[in-house]
Motif scaffolding. Structure first.
Motif, PDB file in Angstrom:
ATOM      1  N   TYR A 173      21.337  61.221  -5.380  1.00  0.00           N
ATOM      2  CA  TYR A 173      21.164  61.008  -6.819  1.00  0.00           C
ATOM      3  C   TYR A 173      20.070  59.971  -7.016  1.00  0.00           C
ATOM      4  O   TYR A 173      20.090  58.907  -6.395  1.00  0.00           O
ATOM      5  N   SER A 203      20.068  65.284  -7.581  1.00  0.00           N
ATOM      6  CA  SER A 203      19.777  65.199  -9.007  1.00  0.00           C
ATOM      7  C   SER A 203      18.809  64.051  -9.212  1.00  0.00           C
ATOM      8  O   SER A 203      19.005  62.967  -8.678  1.00  0.00           O
ATOM      9  N   TYR A 205      17.146  61.889 -12.222  1.00  0.00           N
ATOM     10  CA  TYR A 205      17.458  61.661 -13.635  1.00  0.00           C
ATOM     11  C   TYR A 205      16.722  60.443 -14.150  1.00  0.00           C
ATOM     12  O   TYR A 205      16.600  59.425 -13.460  1.00  0.00           O
TER      13      TYR A 205
END
Length: 226
Positions: A173, A203, A205
């Motif tokens: 992440y 991910s 982000y």
């Protein structure tokens, strides 16, 4: 939750670290890789919050090779001398390979504390790249790696994290700052492409809120480590 100050013997010396144990026994652990300002109450508070969620948390001093230093004020350390020069010297003098080697002993320390199961790695700023590299170096132990506001994650350097993601077996992440010169959009795109090619569960982000960061981090670890 209780904190224990410990010493960890590495190939290059002895690293001090804070070990935070949850109130109930657990096999899940987390290595919290510091930012450039070193171990301090702010990082202890983060570790305490993770321990309250049921993880054994280790916060190692990555700058131990330089002996005693600091403490640094995160608000002024890079804007004032002599702290700016001292910090720059320690950052430049602590390579990714050094931290990767040290991580073997960090994992041993968590094992001795009872965290024999899945391990998470999380880092902030310079620690973000360390967390990702650790996941690549120890893929059979580190199941989740999170970087928040990490810089130079996909740079031209030979030790850039994006060059090593094919070794990662766990999840990744990446939360980036809204505007960050050390991790511009082109690096974000390059990292995402490297992770995609490696078929890594990931991910990337654009992170803007502190509390939102905690919600995502805790959910990420809960889904992966337990």
């Amino acid at each position: 939750m209780a904190k224990q100050d410990i010493s960890i013997r590495t190939e290059d010396g002895t690293a001090r670290a804070g070990l935070f144990r949850p109130s109930h026994p657990t096999t899940a652990g987390v290595i919290l890789y510091m930012d450039a300002f070193g171990p301090r109450p702010a990082l202890d508070a983060m570790a305490e919050r993770l321990a309250d969620e049921g993880y054994a948390v280790l916060v190692p001093d990555l700058f131990y090779r330089f002996g005693d230093y600091g403490p640094f004020d995160a608000r002024t350390a890079f804007s004032e001398e002599p702290t700016r020069t001292a910090l720059r010297s320690m950052i430049d003098g602590t390579s990714q390979d050094m931290t990767c080697r040290d991580t073997a002993t960090f994992l041993d320390a968590l094992t001795q504390a009872g965290a024999t199961g899945r391990i998470g790695a999380v880092g902030y700023c310079m620690g973000g790249s360390r967390a990702i590299r650790a996941a690549a170096a120890y893929p059979d132990r580190i199941a989740a790696a999170a970087s928040f506001h990490g810089g130079r994650l996909a740079s031209d350097a030979p030790d850039s994290p994006h060059r090593h993601v094919s070794s990662i077996k766990g999840r990744v992440y990446v939360g980036s700052a809204g505007v960050d010169g050390s991790f511009p959009p082109e690096q974000s795109a390059l990292l995402a492409e490297a992770l995609r090619r490696a078929e890594t569960d990931h991910s990337v982000y654009d992170e803007r809120g502190a509390e939102r960061h905690w919600k995502r981090l805790l959910t990420f670890f809960e889904e992966t480590l337990r």
